[in-house]
Design a protein around this motif. Structure first.
Motif, PDB file in Angstrom:
ATOM      1  N   LEU A 194      -5.152   0.593  -9.877  1.00 11.15           N
ATOM      2  CA  LEU A 194      -5.176  -0.429  -8.837  1.00 11.15           C
ATOM      3  C   LEU A 194      -4.437   0.074  -7.599  1.00 11.15           C
ATOM      4  O   LEU A 194      -3.295   0.529  -7.685  1.00 11.15           O
ATOM      5  N   GLN A 195      -5.101  -0.023  -6.446  1.00 14.37           N
ATOM      6  CA  GLN A 195      -4.523   0.412  -5.178  1.00 14.37           C
ATOM      7  C   GLN A 195      -4.654  -0.701  -4.151  1.00 14.37           C
ATOM      8  O   GLN A 195      -5.515  -1.570  -4.263  1.00 14.37           O
ATOM      9  N   PHE A 196      -3.797  -0.645  -3.123  1.00 17.96           N
ATOM     10  CA  PHE A 196      -3.898  -1.603  -2.029  1.00 17.96           C
ATOM     11  C   PHE A 196      -4.423  -0.876  -0.813  1.00 17.96           C
ATOM     12  O   PHE A 196      -3.880   0.158  -0.412  1.00 17.96           O
ATOM     13  N   GLY A 240       6.596   1.468   6.192  1.00 16.98           N
ATOM     14  CA  GLY A 240       7.016   2.474   5.218  1.00 16.98           C
ATOM     15  C   GLY A 240       8.458   2.268   4.771  1.00 16.98           C
ATOM     16  O   GLY A 240       8.778   2.392   3.586  1.00 16.98           O
ATOM     17  N   GLU A 241       9.316   1.932   5.710  1.00 16.07           N
ATOM     18  CA  GLU A 241      10.721   1.698   5.373  1.00 16.07           C
ATOM     19  C   GLU A 241      10.882   0.464   4.502  1.00 16.07           C
ATOM     20  O   GLU A 241      11.714   0.441   3.586  1.00 16.07           O
ATOM     21  N   ALA A 242      10.081  -0.566   4.752  1.00  9.06           N
ATOM     22  CA  ALA A 242      10.128  -1.775   3.918  1.00  9.06           C
ATOM     23  C   ALA A 242       9.686  -1.462   2.491  1.00  9.06           C
ATOM     24  O   ALA A 242      10.275  -1.955   1.513  1.00  9.06           O
ATOM     25  N   VAL A 253       5.407  -6.947   0.888  1.00 13.39           N
ATOM     26  CA  VAL A 253       5.561  -5.685   0.150  1.00 13.39           C
ATOM     27  C   VAL A 253       6.078  -5.935  -1.258  1.00 13.39           C
ATOM     28  O   VAL A 253       5.628  -5.322  -2.239  1.00 13.39           O
ATOM     29  N   LYS A 254       7.031  -6.856  -1.381  1.00 12.36           N
ATOM     30  CA  LYS A 254       7.685  -7.107  -2.670  1.00 12.36           C
ATOM     31  C   LYS A 254       6.697  -7.517  -3.768  1.00 12.36           C
ATOM     32  O   LYS A 254       6.976  -7.329  -4.958  1.00 12.36           O
ATOM     33  N   TYR A 255       5.559  -8.063  -3.374  1.00 10.48           N
ATOM     34  CA  TYR A 255       4.593  -8.515  -4.372  1.00 10.48           C
ATOM     35  C   TYR A 255       3.742  -7.369  -4.931  1.00 10.48           C
ATOM     36  O   TYR A 255       3.093  -7.533  -5.968  1.00 10.48           O
ATOM     37  N   ILE A 299      -0.366   2.630  -2.109  1.00 11.74           N
ATOM     38  CA  ILE A 299      -0.568   1.779  -0.943  1.00 11.74           C
ATOM     39  C   ILE A 299      -1.154   2.670   0.141  1.00 11.74           C
ATOM     40  O   ILE A 299      -0.475   3.545   0.668  1.00 11.74           O
ATOM     41  N   GLN A 300      -2.423   2.455   0.438  1.00 11.05           N
ATOM     42  CA  GLN A 300      -3.124   3.367   1.345  1.00 11.05           C
ATOM     43  C   GLN A 300      -2.863   3.078   2.819  1.00 11.05           C
ATOM     44  O   GLN A 300      -3.030   3.963   3.654  1.00 11.05           O
ATOM     45  N   SER A 301      -2.489   1.846   3.131  1.00 11.23           N
ATOM     46  CA  SER A 301      -2.528   1.382   4.519  1.00 11.23           C
ATOM     47  C   SER A 301      -1.140   1.286   5.159  1.00 11.23           C
ATOM     48  O   SER A 301      -0.780   0.256   5.721  1.00 11.23           O
ATOM     49  N   VAL A 302      -0.373   2.353   5.093  1.00  9.89           N
ATOM     50  CA  VAL A 302       0.961   2.353   5.701  1.00  9.89           C
ATOM     51  C   VAL A 302       0.800   2.842   7.139  1.00  9.89           C
ATOM     52  O   VAL A 302       0.763   4.042   7.404  1.00  9.89           O
TER      53      VAL A 302
END
Length: 241
Positions: A81-83, A111-113, A92-94, A102-105
């Motif tokens: 599973l990817q976002f 990124g820092e979050a 982000v926490k979820y 996570i592809q969409s940074v």
């Protein structure tokens, strides 16, 4: 889903895989090196489970709440599973601990979050940096001139692992029109690879969707995100006569 619907879904998945194989072989690449990400936005848990049963090995979700709802229904069992969608820092926490990638940074701030949340949980989160290759004001993503700084800053975060780049070029009415964007993205990908940053592996170049994935593969993509060709048109894609 009816048996007919299941059969049609299986046929579409097989057709997409055959197109991927043909596109790769045409440019002398091994089809096994191309990762198919099924973009399952607006498809319920049953359809996702059926797609996995029909051979899908990676699912990509665009919306956090939809992902969480289907996750609770065990929709992704048997698949990675990817976002792949736009992500707000407060959500982000979820995702941490649920998605492999996570592809969409598309910003250092995001990124820092992700790094902070991953560190809290003792996780090293794989990410792709999203590049706004078409310089579109309405789209998220790093501009090319921002990319080196973002890589330099985020590679210092030990709870992150930069695994490559992702891009969504402008919508084109002809697949060939995105050729220049895909070619430029591949060159950027290679340039970062040669710089040998710590904590950075250019493993994945994610670009190409239903309308242009074959062109993307020809230009070096090894990860394609395909929704419509697998699941059919979503409601908002259907134009009334």
């Amino acid at each position: 889903m009816t048996e007919q619907e299941k059969s049609e879904l299986y046929s579409r998945i097989q057709a997409v895989q055959e197109r991927i194989d043909t596109a790769a072989e045409k440019v002398g690449r091994d089809p096994k090196d191309i990762i198919l990400v099924a973009a399952s936005k607006m498809n319920d848990a049953e359809r996702v489970r059926t797609a996995i049963a029909c051979g899908i090995r990676v699912c990509g979700e665009n919306r956090v709440q939809e992902l969480l709802d289907k996750y609770e229904q065990n929709a992704y069992a048997g698949a990675d599973l990817q976002f792949i969608g736009t992500l707000q820092t407060n959500k982000v926490k979820y995702l941490i601990g649920k998605v492999s990638l996570i592809q969409s940074v598309g910003s250092v701030r995001l990124g820092e979050a992700i790094a902070r949340e991953a560190e809290k949980r003792g996780i090293r989160q794989d990410i792709l940096l999203e590049v706004n290759i078409g310089r579109e004001a309405a789209k998220s993503g790093l501009l090319l001139e921002e990319l080196d700084d973002a890589v330099s800053r985020l590679c210092e975060k030990k709870s992150l692992h930069i695994r490559g780049l992702m891009a969504i070029p402008p919508i084109a009415d002809q697949t060939s029109k995105n050729l220049s964007y895909f070619t430029e993205m591949h060159q950027v990908f290679v340039d970062i690879l040669t710089k040998k940053y710590d904590n950075v592996n250019m493993d994945y170049l994610s670009m190409g969707m239903t309308n242009d994935f074959e062109t993307a593969i020809a230009c070096g993509a090894n990860m394609v995100r395909i929704g419509t060709a697998i699941f059919g048109a979503r409601p908002y894609q259907i134009v009334s006569p």
